[in-house]
Design an enzyme around this catalytic site. Structure first.
Site, short mmCIF file in Angstrom:
data_model
loop_
_atom_site.label_atom_id
_atom_site.label_comp_id
_atom_site.label_asym_id
_atom_site.label_seq_id
_atom_site.Cartn_x
_atom_site.Cartn_y
_atom_site.Cartn_z
CG ASP A 82 -2.14 -0.86 1.06
OD1 ASP A 82 -2.86 -0.68 0.06
OD2 ASP A 82 -2.37 -1.74 1.92
CG HIS A 98 -8.56 7.06 5.46
ND1 HIS A 98 -7.87 6.36 4.49
CD2 HIS A 98 -7.96 6.73 6.63
CE1 HIS A 98 -6.91 5.64 5.05
NE2 HIS A 98 -6.94 5.84 6.35
CD GLU A 147 -4.47 11.86 1.91
OE1 GLU A 147 -4.69 13.00 1.49
OE2 GLU A 147 -5.29 10.94 1.84
CG ASP A 148 -3.21 6.70 4.29
OD1 ASP A 148 -4.03 7.60 4.55
OD2 ASP A 148 -3.41 5.82 3.45
NE ARG A 204 -0.92 1.70 4.19
CZ ARG A 204 -1.43 2.80 3.65
NH1 ARG A 204 -2.73 3.04 3.77
NH2 ARG A 204 -0.66 3.65 3.01
CB CYS A 257 -4.68 7.78 -0.98
SG CYS A 257 -6.44 7.69 -0.77
C1 CIR Z 1 -5.59 0.86 3.08
O1 CIR Z 1 -6.58 0.19 3.36
O2 CIR Z 1 -4.90 1.37 3.94
C2 CIR Z 1 -5.24 1.04 1.61
N1 CIR Z 1 -5.61 -0.11 0.88
C3 CIR Z 1 -5.93 2.24 1.04
C4 CIR Z 1 -5.47 3.52 1.67
C5 CIR Z 1 -6.11 4.71 1.07
N2 CIR Z 1 -5.63 5.90 1.65
C6 CIR Z 1 -6.35 6.99 1.89
O3 CIR Z 1 -7.58 6.98 1.74
N3 CIR Z 1 -5.73 8.05 2.37
#
Ligand code: CIR
Length: 267
Positions: free
Chosen positions: A62, A167, A67-68, A87, A254
């Protein structure tokens, strides 16, 4: 309006389809994801943003969702602490790129707090913090304190009741001019009362995640009603094909950390 000067992105890796929370849209195709990602980079550049492209990291499926692991502002960057434990290795991975821009103007969310950048929505000097399955109360509290220290205000929006919203920014995006684009579920949120809201149809809920980058709103392609609403509200749109990222529950926001002109306080 030049809001963002630069952005950080990371190429989707070979193991991209193995990421967490895949939806029901089928297996993502890596070659197509990379093609869509390249178009994303070109579009950011067309908006006047300098783009730093980080290499693919195969240990973290991922990791293109940069962004996360961090929250970036004009005066400080905050390294988050993932709610999704699998993650968690992505925070040390993003740190060098953040340090290259922010030096020691970096703060960190500490255990037991969890925050993911997708839950953070900035509107001028104010930050909406989504309480979600990924961002907990303690994380929101710590983040609120950090933001306050740097002169920002914040408030929380609890999205845990919306089962399909991963999110906060999955369900709402700030476009500028006091206007949000939102999923129908979020339109009555009291925190958003004073804003104009463009409400996407339930079929087009994916289009509630778009990004305002300088003079444009980058929006997922094919969501004709949402695009018409955004254009009708006076914004110029740049539609992008996002099918492969959507399969992994990721949206436009993201895929980048968007950084404004920096103004560090003298110490
Ligand atoms: C997750 O579930 O963490 C990833 N598959 C998708 C993350 C998407 N990120 C976001 O909306 N900021």
């Amino acid at each position: 309006m030049k809001q963002f000067e630069q952005a950080i992105v990371r190429i989707p890796c070979d193991r991209f389809p193995e990421g967490i929370t895949p939806g029901s849209l089928g297996k993502a195709d890596v070659a197509s994801a990379r093609k869509q990602h390249q178009a994303y980079i070109e579009t950011l550049k067309a908006c006047g943003v300098k783009v730093t492209v980080l290499e693919a990291e195969n240990d973290f499926p991922d990791s293109c969702f940069v962004e996360d692991p961090a929250i970036v502002t004009d005066r400080v960057a905050i390294i988050t602490r993932f709610g999704a434990a699998s993650r968690s290795g992505e925070t040390p991975l993003i740190l060098p790129a953040i340090t290259a821009v922010y030096g020691d103007h970096i703060e960190t969310i500490q255990a037991p707090g969890t925050v993911e950048g997708g839950d953070i929505c900035q509107v001028g000097e104010h930050f909406f913090i989504g309480l979600s399955l990924r961002t907990n109360d303690e994380g929101a509290r710590q983040l609120g304190e950090i933001l306050k220290k740097y002169g920002f205000t914040s408030s929380t929006i609890d999205i845990r009741k919306y089962k399909t919203v991963l999110h906060l920014k999955t369900g709402m995006s700030y476009l500028g001019n006091d206007t949000f684009i939102v999923m129908p579920e979020i339109m009555d949120e009291p925190e958003l009362k004073k804003y104009t809201k463009l409400v996407v149809t339930p079929e087009e809920s994916y289009a509630a995640n778009c990004i305002r980058v300088n003079d444009f709103v980058i929006i997922p392609a094919g969501f004709t009603n949402a695009i018409a609403q955004v254009e009708g509200a006076g914004f110029k749109t740049l539609p992008l094909e996002m099918s492969e990222f959507r399969k992994q529950d990721g949206g436009l926001s993201c895929l980048s950390l968007r950084i404004p002109e920096l103004h560090f306080a003298s110490q």
